[in-house]
Design a protein around this motif. Structure first.
Motif, PDB file in Angstrom:
ATOM      1  N   PRO A  69       0.809  -1.217   0.000  1.00  0.00           N
ATOM      2  CA  PRO A  69       0.000   0.000   0.000  1.00  0.00           C
ATOM      3  C   PRO A  69       0.847   1.274   0.000  1.00  0.00           C
ATOM      4  O   PRO A  69       1.946   1.313   0.565  1.00  0.00           O
ATOM      5  CB  PRO A  69      -0.799  -0.102   1.304  1.00  0.00           C
ATOM      6  N   TRP A  70       0.348   2.304  -0.654  1.00  0.00           N
ATOM      7  CA  TRP A  70       0.945   3.634  -0.526  1.00  0.00           C
ATOM      8  C   TRP A  70       0.819   4.085   0.926  1.00  0.00           C
ATOM      9  O   TRP A  70      -0.119   3.704   1.625  1.00  0.00           O
ATOM     10  CB  TRP A  70       0.224   4.630  -1.419  1.00  0.00           C
ATOM     11  N   ASP A  72      -0.225   6.749   2.193  1.00  0.00           N
ATOM     12  CA  ASP A  72      -1.458   7.479   2.478  1.00  0.00           C
ATOM     13  C   ASP A  72      -2.698   6.673   2.127  1.00  0.00           C
ATOM     14  O   ASP A  72      -3.806   7.187   2.103  1.00  0.00           O
ATOM     15  CB  ASP A  72      -1.485   8.811   1.725  1.00  0.00           C
ATOM     16  N   SER A  73      -2.507   5.357   1.856  1.00  0.00           N
ATOM     17  CA  SER A  73      -3.639   4.505   1.526  1.00  0.00           C
ATOM     18  C   SER A  73      -4.410   4.150   2.783  1.00  0.00           C
ATOM     19  O   SER A  73      -3.852   4.066   3.876  1.00  0.00           O
ATOM     20  CB  SER A  73      -3.147   3.227   0.835  1.00  0.00           C
ATOM     21  N   ASP A  74      -5.724   3.933   2.626  1.00  0.00           N
ATOM     22  CA  ASP A  74      -6.529   3.525   3.779  1.00  0.00           C
ATOM     23  C   ASP A  74      -6.555   2.011   3.953  1.00  0.00           C
ATOM     24  O   ASP A  74      -7.273   1.479   4.784  1.00  0.00           O
ATOM     25  CB  ASP A  74      -7.961   4.058   3.654  1.00  0.00           C
ATOM     26  N   VAL A  75      -5.730   1.312   3.161  1.00  0.00           N
ATOM     27  CA  VAL A  75      -5.624  -0.144   3.294  1.00  0.00           C
ATOM     28  C   VAL A  75      -4.464  -0.459   4.231  1.00  0.00           C
ATOM     29  O   VAL A  75      -3.328  -0.053   3.983  1.00  0.00           O
ATOM     30  CB  VAL A  75      -5.382  -0.811   1.920  1.00  0.00           C
ATOM     31  N   ASP A  80      -4.004  -5.978   3.021  1.00  0.00           N
ATOM     32  CA  ASP A  80      -3.967  -5.935   1.563  1.00  0.00           C
ATOM     33  C   ASP A  80      -3.823  -7.339   0.997  1.00  0.00           C
ATOM     34  O   ASP A  80      -3.499  -8.285   1.700  1.00  0.00           O
ATOM     35  CB  ASP A  80      -2.821  -5.036   1.089  1.00  0.00           C
ATOM     36  N   ASN A 373      -3.533   8.431 -11.834  1.00  0.00           N
ATOM     37  CA  ASN A 373      -3.112   8.626 -10.451  1.00  0.00           C
ATOM     38  C   ASN A 373      -2.612  10.064 -10.280  1.00  0.00           C
ATOM     39  O   ASN A 373      -1.615  10.465 -10.878  1.00  0.00           O
ATOM     40  CB  ASN A 373      -1.998   7.629 -10.105  1.00  0.00           C
ATOM     41  N   TYR A 426       5.412   1.710  -5.289  1.00  0.00           N
ATOM     42  CA  TYR A 426       4.914   0.660  -4.398  1.00  0.00           C
ATOM     43  C   TYR A 426       4.363  -0.558  -5.144  1.00  0.00           C
ATOM     44  O   TYR A 426       3.410  -1.182  -4.699  1.00  0.00           O
ATOM     45  CB  TYR A 426       3.861   1.244  -3.428  1.00  0.00           C
TER      46      TYR A 426
END
Length: 557
Positions: A69-70, A72-75, A80, A373, A426
């Protein structure tokens, strides 16, 4: 405290008398020092990326997921979809971590990278040595994947072999490809083929064309000929002289599309490399194949834009582009053109390569792989990595000034895309970032490298006709290793053909030639070494050095 070591290597046909550096020599040495700065930046970027990825390794297998995940990802990282696939993480990421570790951390190379290979065999072998996808959460292994084996071999294990030679990764490739070809599923009048598409058949053809000459194993030669014959005798005549992206070998028809970027251009590259083998062997196929391969290459050139760059995909009949996008893999195809020139001497193919290289400055800051993106205003880094790679293969043979300047400007763009944590985007394609950084670094050093790179270490070189000027910044006397004719010693090729997934040879020493080494200011400190010793590594301390070819009868007793 780092000290600067300037090593000036003169390799001449005969012995030279020692002399002081001239003003011209000093200017070239300064240029070599500038290249050392570029070398250091590229290798440091590779090292940061490797260490970033190793933090994501699966605890049980040490294998790496295709994506993370990045920040700032919410995962959450633990939530994941963590999957290792041989055609992604195996083919595009793991091999370039191997090569990075071999350069920057040999202990890691011999330790963890080797353990990853053991676990690759242990946990992903789905049938014989053919790998499958591995769910890193559950440990569930998917079915055997010929696509995974082909991609892993061509894009990954072949690259490691091109640079490091016959290591355990070479053995993995040999057995995996043999097991896959023995299970080839697609019926044709030529025998069973790996696939019905030009990508996977091209993957295997590129590997088999190397393995045939490396091993002398008739199976690999026969399999390569089977694939090539299928395209020369059926697909090209039925598809306007060019490969079809998809081809039904039962109905003898295809989709009438020619893909000139990755995931499609592989067959073009493989056909030319196998043609080089046939010409070397003086087989009847060499004479038979020459005209259809020339027509294929001529039609591809006809499809190019006014600057010689290739579209992603064109209509096979009309050669009109299917969409406006330009291929960032243009150099893979132009490498095949140049290899055909190396085989035949037909200069129009060399001229086409020089022409496209001269036009590259028109494509500074070009967005090769657009994306939605918002984090990536210049598109994916992968477009830059592949287009620079394309140019690097070719300037090693044709050092066109416009192309060399363009490489420098675009490398700055690509390297600036790396994030503070070492990642770029990523996903497994970050291995391509390291691949291109390594290709670029070795161009800066002309293939000379430290046995163990350390942060801040700079290696730059300028080859001026028969002289090599080498500059090193190092904290202490350092083992420096010179390059050799890997195409001949490792691959058993008769010429250094341009080929995908190679590492170009810049300045090479001959194993059985004597070389004289001495500081430029103190010829009395002379050493005589074989080229084989320079390849293994010679310790160089601070100062300026001269390395020159020494004829046996000229060596002082």
């Amino acid at each position: 405290m780092l000290r600067r070591v300037s090593v000036v290597a003169f390799v001449l046909a005969g012995a030279l008398t020692a002399r002081a550096l001239t003003t011209a020599d000093e200017a070239v040495t300064a240029q070599a020092r500038d290249r050392g700065v570029r070398f250091e930046r590229a290798v440091a970027a590779m090292d940061r990326l490797m260490r970033a990825w190793l933090t994501h390794a699966d605890e049980r297998t040490l294998l790496l997921p295709d994506r993370v995940p990045w920040p700032d990802s919410d995962v959450a990282p633990s939530g994941d979809a963590r999957e290792y696939t041989p055609h992604n993480s195996g083919a595009d990421l793991y091999p370039y971590l191997i090569l990075t570790a071999q350069l920057t951390d040999p202990d890691l190379y011999r330790g963890r990278m080797m353990e990853m290979l053991r676990n690759d065999v242990r946990y992903t072998s789905a049938e014989a040595s053919i790998p499958g996808n591995l769910d890193l959460h559950t440990g569930k292994l998917g079915p055997p994947s010929l696509f995974g084996a082909g991609e892993y071999a061509k894009d990954g294990l072949l690259a490691v072999t091109e640079y490091l030679g016959r290591t355990p990764w070479y053995d993995r490739m040999v057995d995996m490809v043999a097991d896959a070809m023995e299970r080839a599923p697609v019926d044709s009048r030529f025998g069973r083929l790996p696939a019905s598409d030009s990508e996977l058949n091209g993957d295997y053809l590129q590997v088999l064309a190397r393995l045939g000459v490396m091993t002398g194993d008739q199976r690999f030669i026969d399999w390569a000929r089977r694939i090539a014959d299928a395209y020369i005798d059926e697909v090209l005549p039925g598809n306007h002289g060019v490969p079809s992206s998809e081809w039904d070998f039962t109905a003898h028809t295809g989709d009438q599309r020619l893909r000139l970027r990755d995931h499609g251009n592989e067959l073009v590259v493989g056909l030319v490399l196998q043609y080089a083998n046939e010409q070397r062997w003086r087989s009847p196929r060499a004479a038979k194949w020459r005209a259809p391969i020339a027509r294929m290459l001529d039609r591809i050139l006809e499809s190019a834009n006014p600057d010689g760059l290739l579209y992603n995909e064109v209509d096979a009949a009309t050669l009109k582009p299917i969409g406006p996008g330009l291929s960032d893999n243009w150099g893979y195809v132009y490498g095949a053109l140049y290899a055909f020139y190396q085989c035949t001497g037909e200069r129009r193919y060399r001229d086409a390569v020089v022409r496209v290289l001269r036009n590259l400055p028109k494509y500074r800051d070009h967005v090769w792989e657009p994306t939605t993106n918002a984090r990536l205003p210049r598109g994916s880094f992968d477009g830059y990595a592949d287009t620079i790679e394309s140019a690097l293969y070719l300037v090693a043979r044709e050092p066109v000034p416009e192309a060399l300047e363009w490489i420098e400007s675009e490398m700055r763009v690509m390297l600036d895309m790396q994030r503070p944590d070492g990642h770029v985007e990523y996903w497994y394609g970050e291995g391509n970032f390291s691949r291109t950084a390594m290709l670029y670094a070795l161009m800066q050093s002309r293939g000379v490298r430290p046995a163990r790179w350390q942060p801040g270490m700079q290696v730059g070189a300028v080859q001026d006709n028969e002289r090599l000027y080498l500059s090193l910044v190092a904290p202490s006397p350092t083992i420096m290793q010179f390059d050799y004719a890997r195409h001949r010693r490792v691959l058993n090729l008769d010429q250094n053909y341009v080929r995908l997934n190679e590492f170009p040879e810049w300045f090479v020493v001959d194993e059985n030639t004597l070389y004289r080494l001495h500081p430029t200011t103190d010829p009395s400190r002379e050493m005589i070494r074989l080229g084989s010793e320079l390849i293994e590594g010679v310790e160089l301390s601070a100062g300026d050095w001269v390395v020159e070819r020494a004829e046996p009868n000229d060596v002082s007793r």
